[in-house]
Design an enzyme around this catalytic site. Structure first.
Site, mmCIF file in Angstrom:
data_model
loop_
_atom_site.group_PDB
_atom_site.id
_atom_site.type_symbol
_atom_site.label_atom_id
_atom_site.label_comp_id
_atom_site.label_asym_id
_atom_site.label_seq_id
_atom_site.Cartn_x
_atom_site.Cartn_y
_atom_site.Cartn_z
ATOM 1 C CB ILE A 76 7.107 -4.773 8.984
ATOM 2 C CG1 ILE A 76 8.021 -4.077 8.046
ATOM 3 C CG2 ILE A 76 7.387 -6.033 9.728
ATOM 4 C CD1 ILE A 76 9.592 -4.084 8.878
ATOM 5 C CB CYS A 107 -3.950 5.849 11.127
ATOM 6 S SG CYS A 107 -4.121 4.903 9.752
ATOM 7 C CB SER A 149 -0.935 -0.080 1.026
ATOM 8 O OG SER A 149 -1.560 1.222 1.267
ATOM 9 C CB THR A 161 7.306 2.401 7.419
ATOM 10 O OG1 THR A 161 6.152 3.338 8.172
ATOM 11 C CG2 THR A 161 7.143 2.437 6.086
HETATM 12 C C1 LIG Z 1 5.688 6.360 0.085
HETATM 13 C C2 LIG Z 1 5.175 5.163 1.024
HETATM 14 C C3 LIG Z 1 3.760 5.214 1.160
HETATM 15 C C4 LIG Z 1 3.194 4.469 2.161
HETATM 16 N N1 LIG Z 1 1.712 4.390 2.397
HETATM 17 C C5 LIG Z 1 1.046 3.422 3.054
HETATM 18 C C6 LIG Z 1 -0.146 3.630 3.291
HETATM 19 O O1 LIG Z 1 -0.683 4.436 2.773
HETATM 20 N N2 LIG Z 1 -0.708 2.598 3.867
HETATM 21 C C7 LIG Z 1 -0.084 1.414 4.568
HETATM 22 O O2 LIG Z 1 -0.585 0.552 5.300
HETATM 23 N N3 LIG Z 1 1.079 1.293 4.336
HETATM 24 C C8 LIG Z 1 1.930 2.294 3.499
HETATM 25 N N4 LIG Z 1 3.326 2.374 3.542
HETATM 26 C C9 LIG Z 1 3.864 1.263 3.781
HETATM 27 C C10 LIG Z 1 4.276 -0.045 2.854
HETATM 28 O O3 LIG Z 1 2.773 -0.475 2.230
HETATM 29 C C11 LIG Z 1 5.142 -0.937 3.331
HETATM 30 O O4 LIG Z 1 4.365 -1.625 4.472
HETATM 31 C C12 LIG Z 1 6.505 -0.649 4.026
HETATM 32 O O5 LIG Z 1 6.877 0.269 2.892
HETATM 33 C C13 LIG Z 1 7.650 -1.947 3.930
HETATM 34 O O6 LIG Z 1 7.670 -2.401 2.497
HETATM 35 P P1 LIG Z 1 8.975 -1.926 1.588
HETATM 36 O O7 LIG Z 1 10.246 -1.923 2.287
HETATM 37 O O8 LIG Z 1 8.728 -3.209 0.478
HETATM 38 O O9 LIG Z 1 8.570 -0.732 1.087
HETATM 39 C C14 LIG Z 1 3.713 3.367 2.783
HETATM 40 C C15 LIG Z 1 5.416 3.261 2.326
HETATM 41 C C16 LIG Z 1 5.800 4.374 1.520
HETATM 42 C C17 LIG Z 1 7.466 4.044 1.194
#
Ligand SMILES: Cc1cc2nc3c(=O)[nH]c(=O)nc-3n(C[C@H](O)[C@H](O)[C@H](O)COP(=O)(O)O)c2cc1C
Length: 300
Positions: free
Chosen positions: A189, A128, A20, A191
């Site tokens: 996870i 959130c 997401s 972030t």
């Molecule tokens: C720019 C950005 C926006 C994100 N927006 C959301 C969001 O709207 N809802 C959510 O549950 N996670 C959000 N995340 C978290 C990601 O879905 C994911 O859980 C996290 O980045 C770890 O995965 P990755 O290392 O592959 O990015 C966001 C991450 C990034 C980098």
């Protein structure tokens, strides 16, 4: 060979989905990658009303990944229903709507509207800020998490995935709380909380001071948490955090994930999700794995 997986009664053609917030609702990405090749598109967080997000600068590059403090900017559920769902429905992939809110009431208002659409599942972002509990996230206290999960589940006509925050002492307790609250699946996870300082200006790089840390550098933490969470609960787990290629995705599956999500890497290479799906298939051929389920939790 079978790559399809079942999450709460919904079949995904393969275990690879978008994370997401890193893929929008696929508008731009559909020009660069074939959405039909994905198990599901998990959309950017949507709330009951439009959210403006945080002031800029709100993204920064860091070693092995990025920080973001977008603040869940979104156009609100009404626009999402009119504009995004019909677009995604043109593709042969599942739609998982990620939902954010500041209160239980806001989550429920969004879900009640989405109940009447043909999205396949909800993913609840409990990272959130909770306005009623001093802005501590819903996902940082197991009692609040369980109670919120129960309320959301009671209002939902679709399977509910609870997305877990890694910013907790015991991920196992959070996974158990989500399951006790009736979650059909968990994903993790989200972030990690990070910070970056510009030493020449002696200022925070992000206007928000802190931001969510994601990308390749978080992967070992994420794999460990997926392992711990998936061994604590019986419901399926969607693993994510730093996945760059099929090898990374297979690590998560061996740790116990039934499906995997690709996030930050979409910004580097928009075709990563489709490449990960193809790479998993190649791995299965190489090791004569007939069914992807044989790999889930197969680490010893
Ligand atoms: C720019 C950005 C926006 C994100 N927006 C959301 C969001 O709207 N809802 C959510 O549950 N996670 C959000 N995340 C978290 C990601 O879905 C994911 O859980 C996290 O980045 C770890 O995965 P990755 O290392 O592959 O990015 C966001 C991450 C990034 C980098």
């Amino acid at each position: 060979m079978n790559l399809s997986v079942n999450i709460a009664g919904v079949t995904l053609k393969n275990p690879v989905v978008t994370a997401s917030g890193t893929f929008g609702s696929g508008f731009e990405y559909s020009e660069m990658t074939d959405l039909n090749k994905l198990g599901a598109v998990v959309t950017k967080g949507v709330a009951n009303v439009p959210w403006e997000g945080n002031p800029t600068p709100r993204v920064a590059e860091v070693y092995g990944g990025m920080l973001n403090a977008i603040g869940l900017e979104n156009p609100g559920v009404d626009v999402f229903i009119e504009r995004d769902i019909p677009f995604l429905r043109k593709f042969d992939t599942r739609i998982i709507a990620n939902v954010c809110g500041h209160s239980v009431e806001e989550y429920i208002e969004t879900i009640e509207k989405l109940n009447e659409t043909d999205v396949d599942m909800f993913e609840m972002n409990f990272s959130c800020p909770n306005v009623k509990q001093g802005a501590i996230a819903f996902g940082q206290d197991p009692h609040v998490l369980e109670a919120t999960a129960k309320a959301v589940k009671a209002a939902s006509k679709k399977p509910v995935i609870i997305k877990l925050s890694p910013n907790v002492t015991s991920i196992k307790d959070m996974a158990l709380a989500a399951e006790a609250g009736g979650a059909d699946a968990i994903s993790l996870i989200n972030t990690l909380i990070g910070m970056k300082i510009d030493i020449n200006k002696r200022k925070f790089v992000l206007a928000n001071k802190t931001g969510g840390f994601s990308g390749p550098a978080v992967k070992p933490v994420a794999v460990r948490m997926v392992y711990e969470a998936s061994h604590a609960v019986k419901i399926p787990v969607i693993g994510m955090g730093g996945i760059s290629d099929a090898d990374d995705a297979i690590e998560f599956i061996l740790a116990g994930a039934t499906a995997v999500a690709v996030g930050t890497m979409n910004f580097i290479d928009p075709q990563t999700t489709a490449k990960v799906a193809a790479g998993i298939e190649a791995y299965m051929k190489k090791y004569n794995v007939e069914d992807i389920k044989e790999l889930v939790g197969a680490v010893s």
